[in-house]
Design an enzyme around this catalytic site. Structure first.
Site, PDB file in Angstrom:
ATOM      1  N   CYS A  63       0.828  -1.204   0.000  1.00 51.45           N
ATOM      2  CA  CYS A  63       0.000   0.000   0.000  1.00 51.45           C
ATOM      3  C   CYS A  63       0.864   1.256   0.000  1.00 51.45           C
ATOM      4  CB  CYS A  63      -0.878  -0.021   1.263  1.00 51.45           C
ATOM      5  SG  CYS A  63      -1.762   1.512   1.545  1.00 51.45           S
ATOM      6  N   SER A 108       4.524   4.054   2.979  1.00 53.01           N
ATOM      7  CA  SER A 108       3.919   2.833   2.427  1.00 53.01           C
ATOM      8  C   SER A 108       4.045   1.703   3.442  1.00 53.01           C
ATOM      9  CB  SER A 108       4.654   2.432   1.143  1.00 53.01           C
ATOM     10  OG  SER A 108       6.032   2.276   1.420  1.00 53.01           O
ATOM     11  N   LYS A 109       3.438   0.600   3.160  1.00 55.85           N
ATOM     12  CA  LYS A 109       3.606  -0.613   3.970  1.00 55.85           C
ATOM     13  C   LYS A 109       3.151  -1.800   3.149  1.00 55.85           C
ATOM     14  CE  LYS A 109       4.866  -1.340   8.284  1.00 55.85           C
ATOM     15  NZ  LYS A 109       5.739  -0.362   8.962  1.00 55.85           N
ATOM     16  N   GLY A 110       3.715  -2.941   3.458  1.00 58.00           N
ATOM     17  CA  GLY A 110       3.275  -4.161   2.796  1.00 58.00           C
ATOM     18  C   GLY A 110       3.245  -5.285   3.805  1.00 58.00           C
TER      19      GLY A 110
END
Ligand code: GLU
Length: 421
Positions: A63, A108-110
């Site tokens: 994201c 962001s992050k995943g």
């Protein structure tokens, strides 16, 4: 440290913190509306052939909350609790963290919904490589730069770097950070979160005329971050009276020998296996409520909430985890005059050194540890000073001040760039 019973939506909880700061800032409602959405989120299925020949399909995400101020930046989490709202909330926090430190990056992050401890090394490698292939079009040095987070480490980053580079046909070290030093990683990245937490706490204590060495500390969570800050504080003379992990907590009013607890943990045992002469087992709930000077929540989100915030007896909460306290808990802490050093400031040493790693990779020029730590201290203490001064000036919490500074930088970036088309 089992998940608390109350269901708190992490994404709603994160937006509430922005809303409070936006009100103080009198932020333009259009800007708030803009920041209340993530730019994009990719959801992927990751099919993996397990060692026993069966096919398993894991769920993964990446994201981008914001690329307003630069390429998105944020970790990759492997945990059975990963879900879309958690990833959105954590991406948003990264946007705030990079803006607060004034790094030219977004957020962001995943993550993958998986318990990495249940996988063999080969399964973990296949999972990471396939995940990287699935998200390859949304990551890259100019677009989004992954890094370690809960459940991931330098080996995972090495596989991401390798998979991405193989697809591009040449090495691309700037694609992710937190890599081993032999392949473009930075010295000082391991331990960076703990080092940063320590710098910020030290400065806070200096301003408040508190002697850090005489303090007692309880630490919730004994993963990477918990261990790092425990070691830093122990070495500086603090008494670490309690630590916990997912299996339970231990207490020793005389102070635990942290080198030995880390040794126990590193050999694969939970902290409750640690034999301390005066020690006893307690629950995670007891740990959060114990009488001590500093409480470091270093586990997962929303551990301190309306149901237990009133029990907290610590004088200072130093947030190692991302978003460990809800807004309702914050309100209670303010009433009780507990100082909360907020996550986006306290644990920002990780992304700070990640940024230095990225800069070294794209310049092909390495820095030494002395420079890394000196520059990190400068960046963190500048952010601390801004937050601290604003909180005094406006008589607001350090958290609201931190979000105001980040929110203001984001609002200004939005104003300059305006909307396309
Ligand atoms: N996962 C870490 C965090 O939550 C580090 C992110 C990064 O280095 O990009 O801050």
């Amino acid at each position: 440290m089992k998940n608390n019973k109350v269901k708190i939506n992490p994404w709603k909880s994160a937006k509430k913190k922005l809303k409070i700061a936006a009100r103080e800032l009198r932020m333009d409602p259009n800007t708030l509306n803009y920041l209340n959405k993530v730019e994009r989120i990719l959801s992927v299925s990751i099919p993996i052939l397990m060692d026993d020949g069966t096919l398993e399909i894991f769920e993964g995400f990446r994201c981008h909350h914001s690329t307003l101020r630069g390429p998105a930046k944020g970790g990759v989490r492997y945990s059975p609790n990963v879900n879309i709202d958690e990833i959105k909330a954590l991406a948003f926090l990264m946007t705030c963290k990079t803006a607060l430190l004034n790094l030219p990056l977004g957020g962001s992050k995943g993550g993958i919904r998986v318990d990495p401890k249940q996988l063999s090394k080969k399964e973990l490698e296949r999972l990471t490589r396939r995940y990287t292939a699935e998200i390859i079009n949304v990551i890259g040095p100019d677009l989004d730069i992954p890094a370690p987070d809960m459940g991931t480490d330098e080996q995972i980053m090495a596989w991401i770097f390798d998979t991405y580079s193989m697809q591009k046909g040449h090495p691309v070290p700037g694609v992710c950070t937190g890599k081993p030093p032999e392949i473009g990683g930075s010295v000082g990245r391991t331990g960076a979160v703990g080092t940063g937490m320590f710098y910020v706490l030290e400065e806070f204590c200096r301003r408040k005329n508190l002697d850090i060495r005489s303090m007692s500390v309880a630490i919730q969570g004994f993963g990477k971050v918990g261990k790092e800050i425990a070691k830093k504080l122990y070495d500086s003379g603090c008494k670490i009276v309690a630590v916990s992990d997912t299996k339970g907590a231990i207490l020793d009013q005389e102070g635990l020998n942290i080198d030995d607890v880390i040794g126990c943990k590193n050999s694969g045992n939970p902290v409750i296996e640690f034999e301390s002469r005066n020690g006893e087992q307690i629950t995670n709930k007891d740990l959060l409520a114990m009488k001590c000077d500093i409480l470091c929540p270093c586990a997962t989100e929303n551990q301190l909430y309306s149901g237990n915030a009133d029990d907290v007896k610590a004088q200072i909460i130093l947030e190692g985890a991302n978003s460990p306290s809800t807004s309702k808990a914050d309100k209670i802490f303010e009433e009780k005059e507990i100082w909360v050093i907020p996550d986006i400031l306290a644990n920002s040493g990780g992304v700070c050194i990640s940024y230095f790693e990225y800069v070294q990779d794209i310049q092909s020029y390495s820095w030494d540890l002395e420079r890394i730590n000196r520059e990190m201290r400068t960046v963190l203490l500048k952010a601390f000073e801004e937050v601290y001064n604003l909180s005094l000036e406006r008589r607001i919490s350090l958290r609201t001040a931190a979000y105001m500074i980040a929110g203001n930088r984001l609002a200004k970036a939005h104003e300059w760039r305006d909307l396309f088309p």
